[in-house]
Design a protein around this motif. Structure first.
Motif, PDB file in Angstrom:
ATOM      1  N   ALA A 128      -0.477 -11.857   8.080  1.00 24.78           N
ATOM      2  CA  ALA A 128      -0.534 -11.226   6.659  1.00 24.78           C
ATOM      3  C   ALA A 128       0.660 -10.108   6.922  1.00 24.78           C
ATOM      4  O   ALA A 128       0.846  -9.792   8.057  1.00 24.78           O
ATOM      5  N   ILE A 129       1.435  -9.584   5.936  1.00 29.36           N
ATOM      6  CA  ILE A 129       2.328  -8.724   5.909  1.00 29.36           C
ATOM      7  C   ILE A 129       2.123  -7.521   5.070  1.00 29.36           C
ATOM      8  O   ILE A 129       1.355  -7.776   3.684  1.00 29.36           O
ATOM      9  N   TYR A 130       2.039  -6.274   5.626  1.00 26.16           N
ATOM     10  CA  TYR A 130       1.644  -4.903   4.887  1.00 26.16           C
ATOM     11  C   TYR A 130       2.689  -4.193   4.802  1.00 26.16           C
ATOM     12  O   TYR A 130       3.654  -4.067   5.757  1.00 26.16           O
ATOM     13  N   GLN A 131       3.020  -3.929   3.583  1.00 25.60           N
ATOM     14  CA  GLN A 131       4.168  -2.863   3.121  1.00 25.60           C
ATOM     15  C   GLN A 131       3.648  -1.578   2.932  1.00 25.60           C
ATOM     16  O   GLN A 131       2.968  -1.302   1.916  1.00 25.60           O
ATOM     17  N   ILE A 132       4.052  -0.467   3.636  1.00 24.34           N
ATOM     18  CA  ILE A 132       3.308   0.690   3.673  1.00 24.34           C
ATOM     19  C   ILE A 132       4.374   1.648   2.963  1.00 24.34           C
ATOM     20  O   ILE A 132       5.489   1.787   3.500  1.00 24.34           O
ATOM     21  N   GLY A 133       3.846   2.474   1.980  1.00 19.36           N
ATOM     22  CA  GLY A 133       4.652   3.287   1.291  1.00 19.36           C
ATOM     23  C   GLY A 133       5.356   2.792   0.251  1.00 19.36           C
ATOM     24  O   GLY A 133       6.358   3.034  -0.263  1.00 19.36           O
ATOM     25  N   VAL A 134       4.782   1.563  -0.419  1.00 28.38           N
ATOM     26  CA  VAL A 134       5.403   0.928  -1.410  1.00 28.38           C
ATOM     27  C   VAL A 134       4.255   0.695  -2.523  1.00 28.38           C
ATOM     28  O   VAL A 134       3.005   0.389  -2.267  1.00 28.38           O
ATOM     29  N   PHE A 175       9.803   7.628   4.713  1.00 30.45           N
ATOM     30  CA  PHE A 175       9.746   6.401   5.376  1.00 30.45           C
ATOM     31  C   PHE A 175       8.623   5.471   4.719  1.00 30.45           C
ATOM     32  O   PHE A 175       7.584   5.808   4.222  1.00 30.45           O
ATOM     33  N   SER A 176       9.151   4.197   5.072  1.00 38.37           N
ATOM     34  CA  SER A 176       8.099   3.028   4.655  1.00 38.37           C
ATOM     35  C   SER A 176       8.118   2.261   5.828  1.00 38.37           C
ATOM     36  O   SER A 176       8.959   2.285   6.727  1.00 38.37           O
ATOM     37  N   ALA A 177       7.005   1.317   6.000  1.00 35.65           N
ATOM     38  CA  ALA A 177       7.008   0.615   7.403  1.00 35.65           C
ATOM     39  C   ALA A 177       6.329  -0.643   6.863  1.00 35.65           C
ATOM     40  O   ALA A 177       5.673  -1.115   5.860  1.00 35.65           O
ATOM     41  N   GLU A 178       7.078  -1.785   7.686  1.00 29.13           N
ATOM     42  CA  GLU A 178       6.563  -3.183   7.349  1.00 29.13           C
ATOM     43  C   GLU A 178       5.873  -3.611   8.578  1.00 29.13           C
ATOM     44  O   GLU A 178       6.455  -3.538   9.744  1.00 29.13           O
ATOM     45  N   LYS A 205       0.817  -1.067   0.100  1.00 30.75           N
ATOM     46  CA  LYS A 205      -0.028  -0.006   0.027  1.00 30.75           C
ATOM     47  C   LYS A 205       0.954   1.328  -0.035  1.00 30.75           C
ATOM     48  O   LYS A 205       1.810   1.390   0.889  1.00 30.75           O
ATOM     49  N   LEU A 206       0.751   2.111  -1.047  1.00 31.69           N
ATOM     50  CA  LEU A 206       1.405   3.380  -0.895  1.00 31.69           C
ATOM     51  C   LEU A 206       1.046   4.417   0.325  1.00 31.69           C
ATOM     52  O   LEU A 206       1.822   4.834   0.877  1.00 31.69           O
ATOM     53  N   LYS A 207      -0.008   4.477   0.280  1.00 29.72           N
ATOM     54  CA  LYS A 207      -0.721   5.119   1.394  1.00 29.72           C
ATOM     55  C   LYS A 207      -2.242   4.855   1.992  1.00 29.72           C
ATOM     56  O   LYS A 207      -2.910   4.384   0.997  1.00 29.72           O
ATOM     57  N   LEU A 208      -2.664   5.219   3.058  1.00 24.11           N
ATOM     58  CA  LEU A 208      -3.978   4.821   3.713  1.00 24.11           C
ATOM     59  C   LEU A 208      -4.229   6.082   4.274  1.00 24.11           C
ATOM     60  O   LEU A 208      -4.369   5.878   5.563  1.00 24.11           O
ATOM     61  N   ILE A 209      -4.810   6.958   3.757  1.00 24.07           N
ATOM     62  CA  ILE A 209      -5.003   8.364   4.317  1.00 24.07           C
ATOM     63  C   ILE A 209      -6.506   8.638   4.205  1.00 24.07           C
ATOM     64  O   ILE A 209      -6.712   8.835   2.963  1.00 24.07           O
ATOM     65  N   ASP A 210      -7.396   8.870   5.294  1.00 30.07           N
ATOM     66  CA  ASP A 210      -8.784   9.474   5.290  1.00 30.07           C
ATOM     67  C   ASP A 210      -9.478   8.576   4.402  1.00 30.07           C
ATOM     68  O   ASP A 210      -9.864   9.204   3.568  1.00 30.07           O
ATOM     69  N   VAL A 251       9.951   1.396  -3.477  1.00 29.65           N
ATOM     70  CA  VAL A 251       9.541   1.786  -2.393  1.00 29.65           C
ATOM     71  C   VAL A 251       9.597   3.427  -2.523  1.00 29.65           C
ATOM     72  O   VAL A 251      10.655   4.037  -2.285  1.00 29.65           O
ATOM     73  N   ALA A 252       8.376   4.025  -2.554  1.00 25.13           N
ATOM     74  CA  ALA A 252       8.538   5.377  -2.678  1.00 25.13           C
ATOM     75  C   ALA A 252       8.466   6.039  -1.333  1.00 25.13           C
ATOM     76  O   ALA A 252       9.140   7.286  -1.119  1.00 25.13           O
ATOM     77  N   GLY A 253       7.762   5.690  -0.408  1.00 23.32           N
ATOM     78  CA  GLY A 253       8.042   6.198   1.033  1.00 23.32           C
ATOM     79  C   GLY A 253       6.874   7.391   1.292  1.00 23.32           C
ATOM     80  O   GLY A 253       6.360   7.916   0.136  1.00 23.32           O
ATOM     81  N   LEU A 254       6.715   7.730   2.544  1.00 27.67           N
ATOM     82  CA  LEU A 254       5.926   8.713   2.742  1.00 27.67           C
ATOM     83  C   LEU A 254       6.512   9.506   3.892  1.00 27.67           C
ATOM     84  O   LEU A 254       7.383   9.214   4.459  1.00 27.67           O
ATOM     85  N   SER A 255       5.818  10.809   3.894  1.00 28.37           N
ATOM     86  CA  SER A 255       6.376  11.783   5.127  1.00 28.37           C
ATOM     87  C   SER A 255       5.937  11.107   6.352  1.00 28.37           C
ATOM     88  O   SER A 255       4.971  10.244   6.454  1.00 28.37           O
ATOM     89  N   GLU A 256       6.579  11.440   7.477  1.00 27.93           N
ATOM     90  CA  GLU A 256       6.129  10.906   8.706  1.00 27.93           C
ATOM     91  C   GLU A 256       4.544  11.188   9.095  1.00 27.93           C
ATOM     92  O   GLU A 256       4.196  10.312   9.785  1.00 27.93           O
ATOM     93  N   GLU A 257       4.151  12.315   8.719  1.00 29.20           N
ATOM     94  CA  GLU A 257       2.741  12.419   9.070  1.00 29.20           C
ATOM     95  C   GLU A 257       1.760  11.510   8.312  1.00 29.20           C
ATOM     96  O   GLU A 257       1.025  10.900   8.666  1.00 29.20           O
ATOM     97  N   ASP A 258       2.259  11.290   7.027  1.00 24.68           N
ATOM     98  CA  ASP A 258       1.231  10.469   6.137  1.00 24.68           C
ATOM     99  C   ASP A 258       1.370   9.184   6.664  1.00 24.68           C
ATOM    100  O   ASP A 258       0.554   8.266   6.674  1.00 24.68           O
ATOM    101  N   LEU A 259       2.718   8.647   6.886  1.00 24.77           N
ATOM    102  CA  LEU A 259       2.874   7.146   7.699  1.00 24.77           C
ATOM    103  C   LEU A 259       2.254   6.756   8.686  1.00 24.77           C
ATOM    104  O   LEU A 259       1.442   5.985   9.059  1.00 24.77           O
TER     105      LEU A 259
END
Length: 573
Positions: free
Chosen positions: A75-81, A130-133, A46-51, A87-95
């Protein structure tokens, strides 16, 4: 030729050097690239999950439910990907916002999440991205825990029991085997320091991925109750004297993974090659543990790693050795051990605790071998339950333990248990079911359970029998034909009337070679062999893997035909 025999013939071109294979499997952080996302499996990008809107959130929850189903509760979720793996990454706030959405999705499914790691992806205009697993876990509603079964094998005195003692009791060893004492079942094992029987130890993980073992819990029941995931270690003997017990453990206990332990100083010696051969023949994924690195020089360790790589290459077993040095390596190995035939190599010490955290991380993330579609296919079949232990329990009576290959077992169900010495089956009704000493509502394919019934009597049931659903034919077979490959024999060939011990699922019985294709069976050749049991009939099915041994003679095969079969019908009583 059956592909299960290919590693013995050396048909494979071998594997690449450890360094090359490792670089292919390791996450390339510099290029910020993961493999493309696939629809099957339990990994979601998931690239991002915002609102998200209410409709979008419902869709995301359904998607998470699918990924959990594919991973049998994990399950494993890769956020910011991105879906292509970038792996594009997100700002700290969006992450943070995306992780809050992910948490809400999990709460709607009564699942739990744990952030495995966050990574700094790159810098853009001076701003960090940042990205998160994230690990998501949900135990199925009708189960107490997710279980992975691991057989621990290797030559004697490599530290198998000591390593398990450290993992399951949470204290490092004193260098003289103190950690293994809690695992031994017999006095002679304590005196000799050698395992001679099949023993089982458990290691649990709670919903947050925290380890649960005997350092915080006193009883097995407490560990099971506190755990959402359970690792069952099947500790097998390494001494050649007890090889028949080890082979029975591999065939009858149905492990998801074989953990093959070697000493850093000695390398692949003794029974290592035989254990490896049997694991490959049974198609059990392999995890290699190089133990005792605290008493080994770096040069000797390097030689041992190269020796393992060369051994796998010579056998042509088509495994990809991957040296586990970081958390990324452990995560990737857990995800790929089944699909890419990855053979993780851990370098550890039970005394200093070196790299034990990487093994624990791997165990927390690795899945059961059987996929969800395979489980569902087997659930639709009538019951086939293989009995591997028989107990007499005070106040309960006779209890049988075994592995459920097909069907679903519930309390109150009827089963036909047999075959007896005359080939007959007896109908029973299941009164209670337990898994790891805790009552459960049902048992699914791939799981091990204990069953009690008032119709079971100690003198009428034995190891090797099966419990069958009422719809399944009660086969009773004294003779069978198998495509057989002879691994080793002291002379140039085997002829008919040769006696040996055959291992098929939980069956361990002596058999006679009644007839051989072209009259002789030579090491290195595959032929059809007609076997005949010497004592009593057994339940067999076509396609089942077999192992056979007698002294130094050993071989493998696949059942292709059943002969002298009696089919009995047992009515509901």
């Amino acid at each position: 030729m059956d592909e299960s025999f290919c590693f013995l013939f050396g048909d494979d071109d071998g594997v690449a050097d450890i360094e090359d294979t490792f670089s292919e499997l390791k996450l390339n952080v510099t290029n910020n690239q993961l493999p493309p996302e696939v629809e099957e499996g339990n990994i979601e990008y998931k690239l991002k999950l915002i609102d998200p809107t209410a409709a979008r959130l419902a869709q995301l929850v359904t998607q998470m439910k699918w990924r959990l189903r594919e991973g049998r509760g994990e399950a494993i979720y890769q956020i910011g990907v991105e879906d292509k793996g970038n792996v594009a990454g997100l700002s700290e706030e969006d992450l943070d916002s995306s992780l809050e959405t992910l948490k809400e999705m999990a709460e709607r499914l009564d699942a739990t999440i744990k952030i495995i790691r966050t990574r700094t992806v790159d810098y853009e205009n001076g701003e960090k991205r940042f990205s998160a697993e994230v690990h998501v876990r949900k135990v199925p509603d009708d189960q107490q825990f997710i279980e992975v079964r691991i057989a621990v094998t290797g030559h004697m005195e490599v530290g198998k029991s000591t390593l398990l003692g450290v993992l399951t009791h949470g204290e490092t060893d004193n260098g003289r085997g103190r950690a293994r004492l809690d695992l031994f079942r017999h006095l002679h094992e304590m005196k000799s320091g050698r395992t001679s029987s099949i023993s089982q130890e458990i290691l649990g993980f709670d919903c947050g991925g925290n380890m649960v073992n005997y350092s915080t819990m006193r009883k097995t029941e407490e560990i099971c109750q506190a755990s959402s995931k359970l690792i069952t270690f099947i500790d097998l003997a390494g001494h050649p004297k007890y090889m028949k017990t080890t082979v029975f453990g591999l065939t009858g206990q149905h492990p998801d993974i074989t953990m093959l332990v070697v000493s850093a100083a000695c390398g692949a010696v003794g029974t290592f090659h035989e254990h490896l051969s049997y694991a490959l023949a049974l198609k059990v994924p392999i995890c290699l543990i190089i133990n005792k690195v605290d008493v080994c020089s770096k040069e000797q360790l390097r030689k041992t790693i190269i020796q393992l790589q060369d051994t796998l290459k010579q056998m042509g077993c088509n495994l990809k050795p991957s040296l586990i040095e970081t958390e990324d390596d452990a995560d990737l190995a857990a995800a790929k051990i089944y699909t890419l035939s990855v053979a993780p190599i851990f370098t550890v010490s039970a005394v200093s605790g070196h790299n034990l955290d990487l093994i624990i991380r791997f165990l927390n993330l690795v899945l059961p071998k059987m996929t969800q579609p395979e489980v569902e296919r087997r659930e639709a079949e009538p019951i086939e339950f293989h009995i591997d232990e028989v107990y007499s329990v005070t106040g309960t009576g006779t209890v049988v333990s075994g592995y459920l290959k097909e069907g679903i077992i519930r309390e109150g169900d009827y089963m036909k248990v047999g075959p007896a010495e005359d080939g007959s089956y007896k109908q029973i009704q299941i009164s209670t079911i337990q898994r790891k000493r805790a009552a459960c509502r049902l048992v699914r394919p791939g799981q091990v359970a204990c069953i009690a019934s008032k119709h079971l009597h100690r003198d009428s049931v034995r190891i090797g029998m099966v419990g069958l659903g009422l719809e399944r034919d009660c086969l009773s077979c004294m003779e069978f034909v198998a495509d057989t490959y002879l691994i080793y024999h002291t002379t140039n060939f085997i002829t008919s009337k040769f006696r040996l011990t055959v291992y098929i699922n939980s069956i361990r019985q002596q058999a006679i070679i009644f007839q051989i294709e072209d009259d002789i069976l030579e090491p290195g050749n595959q032929k059809k062999v007609h076997f005949r049991f010497t004592r009593h009939p057994e339940y067999l099915s076509i396609g089942t893997k077999i192992l056979f041994r007698e002294g130094t003679t050993k071989g493998i095969g696949t059942v292709t035909n059943l002969l002298s079969v009696n089919t009995l019908k047992v009515p509901i009583q």
